[in-house]
Design an enzyme around this catalytic site. Structure first.
Site, mmCIF file in Angstrom:
data_model
loop_
_atom_site.group_PDB
_atom_site.id
_atom_site.type_symbol
_atom_site.label_atom_id
_atom_site.label_comp_id
_atom_site.label_asym_id
_atom_site.label_seq_id
_atom_site.Cartn_x
_atom_site.Cartn_y
_atom_site.Cartn_z
ATOM 1 N N GLY D 207 43.613 38.985 41.848
ATOM 2 C CA GLY D 207 44.879 39.199 41.151
ATOM 3 C C GLY D 207 44.904 40.476 40.351
ATOM 4 O O GLY D 207 44.280 41.469 40.718
ATOM 5 N N LEU D 233 47.043 35.753 48.920
ATOM 6 C CA LEU D 233 46.713 36.962 48.142
ATOM 7 C C LEU D 233 45.201 37.164 47.985
ATOM 8 O O LEU D 233 44.494 36.279 47.516
ATOM 9 C CB LEU D 233 47.375 36.875 46.759
ATOM 10 C CG LEU D 233 47.148 38.103 45.847
ATOM 11 C CD1 LEU D 233 47.778 39.348 46.427
ATOM 12 C CD2 LEU D 233 47.678 37.824 44.449
ATOM 13 N N ASP D 234 44.716 38.332 48.365
ATOM 14 C CA ASP D 234 43.324 38.743 48.143
ATOM 15 C C ASP D 234 42.329 37.794 48.812
ATOM 16 O O ASP D 234 41.171 37.705 48.396
ATOM 17 C CB ASP D 234 42.997 38.829 46.645
ATOM 18 C CG ASP D 234 43.834 39.889 45.943
ATOM 19 O OD1 ASP D 234 44.334 40.784 46.630
ATOM 20 O OD2 ASP D 234 43.985 39.808 44.721
ATOM 21 N N ALA D 235 42.760 37.096 49.839
ATOM 22 C CA ALA D 235 41.888 36.102 50.459
ATOM 23 C C ALA D 235 41.632 36.371 51.939
ATOM 24 O O ALA D 235 41.022 35.559 52.623
ATOM 25 C CB ALA D 235 42.487 34.706 50.278
#
Lengths: 290, 290, 290, 290
Positions: D207, D233-235
């Site tokens: 995040g 997100l960001d995964a």
């Protein structure tokens, strides 16, 4: 003229205090006025929190004081600047209790460093919840204390551990893969004095089976973290961290194996910093004068 | 209370002198007596040679002095302790002349850091023996000076280079892949002020075509070295070094490509240390207060 | 369906031959025709020298052959493509003789890896020119052979060493800080089978006291090199290298201490590659299928 | 005889399929039967999931086929082994759209690599939600497309972005510090084709403001991650990661600065892997044949 300081006896002063003008001047003036020879000096001003940190090594033989006398002489300065301070004597080896479970990599590494004289500590005993590593420890002439743990009621175990640590007059405790969560009471008894390795690059993969978590997430580097234990699991002040590259070829078992080398490395570096009084805790972070 | 120091104007004192009792006390007492606020401090006692080094940053606005007044006030202390010392003002950006040949990787990296404000320097001009990089340099609004070199007689080239550097009032010169050996006369005109990158992990592979030498030797890591130029080729004081892993898959061409990244990294770090007065030369070695 | 291969018995084929069309096709067709399950595969085409290298692991139980039968079946293929090839059985642990002097760091590290099962070897004996490490070795149940060396005439020492190695039926010899130069005759008896650690980042600081040389030169990283011993001192094929950062704070003694950690790391990695038949020598370089 | 392959035109085959006996034999037999010269080869058997991955480079001129003919010839093999496969032609440079915001470090690094010929791509345009970097991009002769974003309604922005990407006939999109969350629809339109850098060592500090999170936690190394964007997100699957050491001296601003160097490094390595078809996605992880 070369000054032989590498192996000379030193007094080590560490200070944490509110930052203001004149701290270093006062401290160094104090030493200079007694002809004290400073062999190593570090300072750090945490300007965000207006806090000042310092660590000085002074050749003990250059001062006309015993450790206690030095402390008494220094105390007024400490009061004046509202310091948290301590002075230790490098000749007084710290007493480090090791706690292990079944895995020997961290223990084996530390015992090598101890017996080769590289790690300047006394090890009054090794405490374990298993009897597996007894022979290896005892070969070193170090007492091995087996304190079994009843998984349905761990309280007696930790009560016994607490007593053993007290009896050993431990300055600090190293969890060299001890694999049990330390109860809050014990944490609070030894603040900034219980050193753990967590087998991940914290704060990634908190908790159990971090290498499995790392394999699952597909990371390209695995890490390990040496930190002080607090009552919040895996959340204490970080002393040292490092990583090792992995690829798709590496299975979870490989990661465990490669990770052990990182664990050993960060633990031995972190412990060295600790025993040389190089780690100052500020909130949940550390200043490491390496 | 937080002290905003990150971007504040500072005086930077660097000192090298014979070690003895009382140096730091005298210096810090000097600053404290004028209410000087120390924002960063490093010391190092080279006990083998009994030489002392220090670097202090003091918030300029906390002192009642201009730079010249401060120097005048400090001078007696410098004399007393037989110091080599200098005080600089962080607000006076250093003038760095870049010298390049045809390769753009180091130049491109430095110019990015300059135009983004990350590298706090002025670049009066870029000097090159080729005209290849003119347009790129000029887009940045920086004068590009093409000084051709006659390989059968390099003297006029270096005479012109010397004049350009003098005209630019350069504080230091960066050889960002300039690929010509600097004549002794120029080296001696700018001692510890000509910064070079050598594309090997010195002292390995001195001289020409180091990546070819490295490939030939079958090394498993290639490196690069940022150092001050002296009249002895590739033998000046090392400021910074780093390495990158290579395998049998990597051809010599790969090594050149991978090596460029290491070259950029060590040059930008080394230059940053230099412009912040963090590098003190002792004999053929450096103390870097990073 | 998951195939359990991590601990399964494997045949390991390594090949070096002139590159041409059809090598992999022929080899894989050979295995496929016998229903051989390939669990790991690496190839490398050295296009500069038009030489081809490969290493295949095949699950032993997937083939209807003993090791000798497999070799016999494979031989015609080897002839056809002018291969230097070997096939080994992962279940036949290599016999590794360790040679040491007085320093225990590399020995201690290897013995931990051996007794924990991490390093899959047999250690028939440890040979030393000193009697210092006897007790530690013998605690492990490994014979310790003390072969003193007469510095004015080393020949009897090396004659005895040669006999001990022969008696131990050694597959390879590891010089775990043995600190004596191996005579040419012994080098040639065990080509690519004597593994040494040199305590520098070769080719920097060849010869004696490399850390002192490194301190003198003021390098910012120190290294260590694991390589095969040849009759030319410190010039054999490099298997593995690594480095560790140092600063001006680090004395030569610190470099020695920090260097030991790098030495252990590169030696254990290099030895692992060797015992798993991952190192193929090409001239004075190596292909390491890590 | 040396084979010039470094710059030769190649067909690149990548395969992912259920593991079984005979895959490599069939593929290499296919190439050998047409006299195809394999210049690079990688395989990986994911034994936990019984999945097989391979990447082969074959010299295009050694085969009697155009790219389309080769695909047609290969297709039956793909069907037989239930392969997901693709073949690309190294001479067909991939079209990479860059998306940026205001920060120039990643853009500047990529454009250097592009204009020096090190990164073998076409850049049809740079898209930005700000107009800040226009002049720098246009100096390179690359169209700069400013698509402002209305923070209260981002839909028109992403609609326009989608159209620009389509018009550019992009093979892949690089988010070189674009700083906006990509909507699910766009993610799904370009699976494993949108490459992002996250400025932390994922999964740490997912995040916003990861360097502030890192400073707060007191980590000793900061990192950056290059990954494929998915709707979570960001995964997404991680392609490359690296870290840089920090100490208590480093402020959050320092971490941001140091982190940028890591970001550039992992992005340029990750993109290179991508454009050379070295990254195979398996679930949420990657196989990178580097």
């Amino acid at each position: 003229m070369a000054i032989e300081t590498q192996n000379a006896r030193k007094y080590r002063l560490t200070v944490s205090c509110p930052d203001k003008v004149g701290i270093v001047a006062a401290v160094t003036q104090f030493f200079a006025s007694h002809n004290g020879w400073i062999s190593e000096a570090h300072q750090f001003a945490d300007t965000e929190n207006c806090q000042f940190f310092m660590r000085y090594e002074v050749l003990a033989d250059s001062l006309p004081f015993s450790l206690d006398e030095l402390k008494a002489k220094f105390a007024p300065l400490g009061d004046e600047f509202d310091m948290q301070w301590q002075i230790t004597d490098s000749a007084q080896r710290k007493r480090i209790v090791l706690m292990v479970s079944k895995e020997a990599h961290a223990l084996s590494d530390l015992l090598y460093r101890w017996r080769s004289g590289e790690m300047n500590i006394d090890i009054p005993c090794v405490i374990s919840n298993h009897d597996v590593l007894r022979s290896y420890v005892e070969w070193h002439g170090i007492p091995f204390v087996h304190v079994p743990v009843d998984m349905s009621n761990k309280e007696p175990h930790f009560q016994a551990v607490k007593e053993q640590i007290a009896a050993a007059e431990a300055d600090a405790i190293v969890l060299a893969k001890y694999m049990q969560i330390i109860p809050e009471e014990l944490c609070e008894l030894y603040p900034s004095r219980i050193i753990n390795i967590h087998h991940s690059f914290l704060p990634s993969f908190i908790g159990a089976r971090p290498y499995h978590q790392a394999a699952e997430r597909g990371v390209k580097q695995i890490g390990a973290t040496c930190h002080y234990v607090t009552s919040e699991l895996d959340a204490g002040p970080i002393i040292e961290q490092d990583v090792h590259r992995v690829t798709h070829h590496n299975t979870t078992a490989d990661m465990v194996r490669l990770g052990k080398d990182v664990e050993k490395a960060v633990l031995s570096r972190g412990l060295r910093y600790h025993i040389e009084d190089r780690v100052l805790v500020r909130g949940n972070k550390t200043v490491v004068f390496a």
